[in-house]
Design an enzyme around this catalytic site. Structure first.
Site, PDB file in Angstrom:
ATOM      1  N   CYS A 137      49.330   5.081   7.309  1.00  0.00           N
ATOM      2  CA  CYS A 137      48.188   5.941   7.021  1.00  0.00           C
ATOM      3  C   CYS A 137      48.369   7.317   7.660  1.00  0.00           C
ATOM      4  O   CYS A 137      49.252   8.064   7.262  1.00  0.00           O
ATOM      5  CB  CYS A 137      46.884   5.251   7.437  1.00  0.00           C
ATOM      6  N   HIS A 164      47.461   0.375   3.733  1.00  0.00           N
ATOM      7  CA  HIS A 164      47.366  -0.450   4.938  1.00  0.00           C
ATOM      8  C   HIS A 164      47.954  -1.836   4.691  1.00  0.00           C
ATOM      9  O   HIS A 164      47.269  -2.702   4.165  1.00  0.00           O
ATOM     10  CB  HIS A 164      45.904  -0.581   5.375  1.00  0.00           C
ATOM     11  N   GLU A 186      48.430  -4.091   6.780  1.00  0.00           N
ATOM     12  CA  GLU A 186      47.701  -5.078   7.593  1.00  0.00           C
ATOM     13  C   GLU A 186      46.362  -5.455   6.977  1.00  0.00           C
ATOM     14  O   GLU A 186      45.666  -6.338   7.471  1.00  0.00           O
ATOM     15  CB  GLU A 186      47.539  -4.551   9.031  1.00  0.00           C
ATOM     16  N   ASP A 204      25.222 -12.609   5.109  1.00  0.00           N
ATOM     17  CA  ASP A 204      24.065 -12.208   5.907  1.00  0.00           C
ATOM     18  C   ASP A 204      24.005 -13.172   7.082  1.00  0.00           C
ATOM     19  O   ASP A 204      23.899 -14.385   6.891  1.00  0.00           O
ATOM     20  CB  ASP A 204      22.777 -12.325   5.085  1.00  0.00           C
ATOM     21  N   ASP A 241      18.367  -0.499   0.947  1.00  0.00           N
ATOM     22  CA  ASP A 241      17.552  -1.661   0.564  1.00  0.00           C
ATOM     23  C   ASP A 241      16.321  -1.196  -0.213  1.00  0.00           C
ATOM     24  O   ASP A 241      15.216  -1.175   0.318  1.00  0.00           O
ATOM     25  CB  ASP A 241      17.086  -2.413   1.826  1.00  0.00           C
TER      26      ASP A 241
HETATM   27  O1  1PR Z   1      18.805  -1.702   9.146  1.00  0.00           O
HETATM   28  O2  1PR Z   1      20.948  -0.939  10.066  1.00  0.00           O
HETATM   29  O3  1PR Z   1      19.792  -2.884  11.061  1.00  0.00           O
HETATM   30  O4  1PR Z   1      20.877  -3.019   8.839  1.00  0.00           O
HETATM   31  C1  1PR Z   1      20.375  -4.271   8.443  1.00  0.00           C
HETATM   32  C2  1PR Z   1      21.218  -4.757   7.331  1.00  0.00           C
HETATM   33  O5  1PR Z   1      20.825  -6.093   7.041  1.00  0.00           O
HETATM   34  C3  1PR Z   1      21.052  -3.952   6.061  1.00  0.00           C
HETATM   35  O6  1PR Z   1      22.329  -3.766   5.469  1.00  0.00           O
HETATM   36  C4  1PR Z   1      20.197  -4.836   5.171  1.00  0.00           C
HETATM   37  O7  1PR Z   1      20.615  -4.731   3.823  1.00  0.00           O
HETATM   38  C5  1PR Z   1      20.489  -6.226   5.686  1.00  0.00           C
HETATM   39  N1  1PR Z   1      19.319  -7.116   5.618  1.00  0.00           N
HETATM   40  C6  1PR Z   1      18.225  -7.040   6.398  1.00  0.00           C
HETATM   41  N2  1PR Z   1      17.379  -8.051   6.083  1.00  0.00           N
HETATM   42  C7  1PR Z   1      17.936  -8.744   5.106  1.00  0.00           C
HETATM   43  C8  1PR Z   1      17.372  -9.934   4.466  1.00  0.00           C
HETATM   44  O8  1PR Z   1      17.930 -10.472   3.512  1.00  0.00           O
HETATM   45  N3  1PR Z   1      16.231 -10.390   4.944  1.00  0.00           N
HETATM   46  N4  1PR Z   1      19.984  -8.588   3.901  1.00  0.00           N
HETATM   47  C9  1PR Z   1      19.162  -8.164   4.810  1.00  0.00           C
HETATM   48  C10 1PR Z   1      20.373  -7.863   2.903  1.00  0.00           C
HETATM   49  C11 1PR Z   1      21.200  -8.084   0.835  1.00  0.00           C
HETATM   50  C12 1PR Z   1      22.618  -8.311   0.572  1.00  0.00           C
HETATM   51  C13 1PR Z   1      22.801  -9.579  -0.203  1.00  0.00           C
HETATM   52  C14 1PR Z   1      22.810  -9.138  -1.624  1.00  0.00           C
HETATM   53  C15 1PR Z   1      23.479 -10.099  -2.552  1.00  0.00           C
HETATM   54  N5  1PR Z   1      20.892  -8.740   2.023  1.00  0.00           N
HETATM   55  O9  1PR Z   1      23.323  -8.338   1.730  1.00  0.00           O
HETATM   56  O10 1PR Z   1      23.943 -10.107   0.263  1.00  0.00           O
HETATM   57  O11 1PR Z   1      21.494  -8.882  -2.053  1.00  0.00           O
HETATM   58  O12 1PR Z   1      22.781 -11.290  -2.607  1.00  0.00           O
HETATM   59  P1  1PR Z   1      22.848 -12.199  -3.901  1.00  0.00           P
HETATM   60  O13 1PR Z   1      24.252 -12.071  -4.444  1.00  0.00           O
HETATM   61  O14 1PR Z   1      22.631 -13.580  -3.385  1.00  0.00           O
HETATM   62  O15 1PR Z   1      21.808 -11.719  -4.838  1.00  0.00           O
HETATM   63  P2  1PR Z   1      20.033  -2.103   9.824  1.00  0.00           P
END
Ligand code: 1PR
Length: 543
Positions: A84, A190, A192, A240, A398
């Site tokens: 890189c 990359h 790696e 998550d 979000d």
């Molecule tokens: O605000 O900087 O602390 O970041 C928190 C992070 O956690 C953010 O990226 C936020 O999107 C994520 N988050 C917070 N709460 C939730 C929750 O679900 N209660 N998850 C959450 C976000 C969304 C995607 C999920 C897709 C695909 N989840 O990560 O994986 O929607 O899902 P699917 O394929 O099952 O439909 P900060």
């Protein structure tokens, strides 16, 4: 260990070289770190994984005398592999915050990708194809396969440097993806992070192995199958992660962000262990893995050592890019000690993350920026991208869909929706939220995306609360809106239920990647089936 299994590593401390260390150990080598210029001159084989920006790297090389040692080492045709920035520094100069003088080993200037010319997104992030010339040797196993790039600057092949160029890559234009002269090699991609030696797409580590141990590697037969030809659409698995009520760190999955079971116990849904699942998805062919610490907004992440452990363990044998998000912000703990967001990010990078992802804090930064019209340089987003480069900073959005009857009803970007709302509304805007969807903010996804691009985000992870966990497909209206409005890559997320949902989002929007969680965790659709389907639809993917 004998000197046959020692590799000297030039790590000037500017960022994450944990993945390269892990890869070298995985290949059975032990690492000797360069402390003095003499260590460079005495090396049997030297790897130089450049990280960070060009100017500070040259500063260190010049001040320590290591630059001169490097030039001598290379002049003497000693075994060298630059990665890189370790390739770019060999050239005469770079335009990155410059011009800045380089080591001057190879004629030419390193410049920024011209996004206007090829209609390309910058940074160049993802798996691209190489045009390999003769006598590349270390690239012998690459064959038809894609390798992983992440950069905004590149060197251009010319008459002056053509003797050095061993492969080129096309991204809007042809740029130098590797150089080779005698025992001296360097790669812009990359190795790696381009896959391991087993399982899926055995490319990345074999490049390192061929460099480390040229004798052991025989030339392989060319690969069968479809030939990689351009930047692939990425398929990303997302985990998550949070602590459940018993105190175990689990992979959970929300239903429109609600992660608790609809049972009497109301417990946090548990879909598996983070490290195990990440390894599984890596073997299954995930192009990247994201960990989101979804309660990071309330718990301080450096207090959350398990997440850091997850990264450490995962990065030991998962050789694709890892992103981690959740709780990246400035923080003062109960004892009054202040931690900057930069410290939090640094710890994540040290533990094996390639990119960090910012959610809530990026919303506040964008609101501030839009209100004042001025960059303070102080937000976590700005600070982290300044130090680690914007390719290392993802902003996770979000948003929640808000239907309106009239585009003039709200002061945000409104679109005409494909499917009208419950009361026949034909328009909607997408309201950004913070704290895991708990609080709506006075800013739309469009306004946020434009603002964070200005503030230094290198990529956008675009979720949609309405679609999350529904399995009914991505919100293509939203993905189209955002991917048409910014020049950085956009990852579509939320709602994948079938392989067709992936081809739909790639065919109808300019998303660079698509991310899913639930269908992979519940083993409803393997990653491989998604890729095979995309291939059938003539969408370029890494196989
Ligand atoms: O605000 O900087 O602390 O970041 C928190 C992070 O956690 C953010 O990226 C936020 O999107 C994520 N988050 C917070 N709460 C939730 C929750 O679900 N209660 N998850 C959450 C976000 C969304 C995607 C999920 C897709 C695909 N989840 O990560 O994986 O929607 O899902 P699917 O394929 O099952 O439909 P900060």
């Amino acid at each position: 260990s004998t000197s046959d299994s020692v590799v000297t590593l030039l790590d000037y401390g500017a960022g994450n070289v944990r993945s390269i260390r892990n890869a070298l150990r995985h290949l059975g080598f032990s690492i000797k770190d360069v402390q003095t210029p003499g260590d460079i001159l005495n090396a049997d084989r030297l790897i130089f994984p450049g990280v960070g920006a060009f100017a500070p790297a040259m500063d260190v090389l010049n001040k320590t005398g290591m630059g001169e040692a490097l030039c001598t080492y290379i002049e003497n045709d000693r075994p060298f592999l630059g990665i890189c920035l370790g390739l770019q520094l060999l050239f005469d100069s770079s335009e990155e915050n410059g011009p800045v003088k380089g080591l001057g080993v190879i004629p030419g200037t390193v410049g920024r990708f011209d996004s206007s010319a090829g209609g390309i997104r910058v940074p160049h992030i993802g798996w691209n194809a190489l045009q390999v010339g003769n006598a590349s040797d270390i690239l012998d196993d690459v064959g038809n396969r894609h390798v992983y790039f992440v950069h905004s600057y590149r060197a251009i092949p010319s008459n002056e440097n053509k003797d050095w160029v061993s492969s080129t890559c096309h991204y809007g234009e042809s740029f130098i993806s590797s150089i080779r002269r005698g025992n001296v090699h360097a790669v812009q991609f990359h190795p790696e992070k381009s896959g391991g030696m087993m399982f899926y797409s055995k490319v990345g580590l074999s490049v390192l192995r061929r460099f480390l141990d040229p004798k052991s590697s025989s030339k392989q037969k060319p690969e069968e199958g479809k030939k990689a030809s351009k930047l692939a659409k990425r398929v990303i698995a997302c985990l998550d992660v949070r602590t459940n009520d018993k105190g175990d760190l689990v992979v959970t999955k929300g239903d429109q962000y609600d992660v608790r079971e609809q049972s009497n116990e109301n417990e946090v849904r548990n879909l598996g262990k983070p490290v195990d699942l990440a390894r599984q998805y890596y073997k299954d062919g995930a192009d990247e893995i994201s960990f989101l610490n979804i309660t990071g907004f309330r718990d301080f992440p450096l207090g959350d050592l398990p997440m850091i452990q997850v990264l450490r363990y995962t990065s030991e044998n998962v050789f694709v890019p890892l992103t981690v998000g959740g709780g990246i912000r400035d923080f003062t703990d109960a004892t009054g000690r202040y931690y900057s967001s930069l410290e939090v990010a640094a710890e994540y990078f040290r533990s094996g993350a390639d990119k960090i992802s910012i959610g809530s804090d990026a919303v506040y930064a964008a609101e501030e920026f839009i209100k004042s019209g001025a960059k303070t340089g102080k937000s976590s987003l700005e600070q982290i991208s300044r130090v680690y480069g914007n390719q290392a900073v993802v902003v996770s959005i979000d948003p929640r869909r808000v239907y309106v009857n009239d585009p003039d009803d709200v002061p945000y970007k409104v679109i005409r929706v494909t499917n009208p709302g419950p009361n026949g509304e034909e328009y909607a805007w997408y309201q950004c939220t913070v704290s895991g969807g708990r609080e709506g903010r006075p800013i739309g996804a469009y306004e946020l995306a434009k603002a964070v691009e200005e503030l230094g985000a290198g990529e956008i992870l675009l979720n949609c609360i309405d679609c999350d966990g529904q399995g009914k497909g991505f919100d293509t209206d939203l993905v189209k809106l955002i991917s048409d409005s910014v020049g950085i890559p956009v990852i579509a997320s939320s709602g994948a239920g079938t392989p067709e949902h992936f081809s739909e989002v790639f065919e109808t929007t300019n998303a660079s990647a698509a991310l899913a969680a639930g269908i992979f965790h519940r083993k409803e659709v393997p990653i491989q089936s998604v890729k095979e389907h995309l291939l059938e639809k003539s969408i370029e993917v890494r196989m």
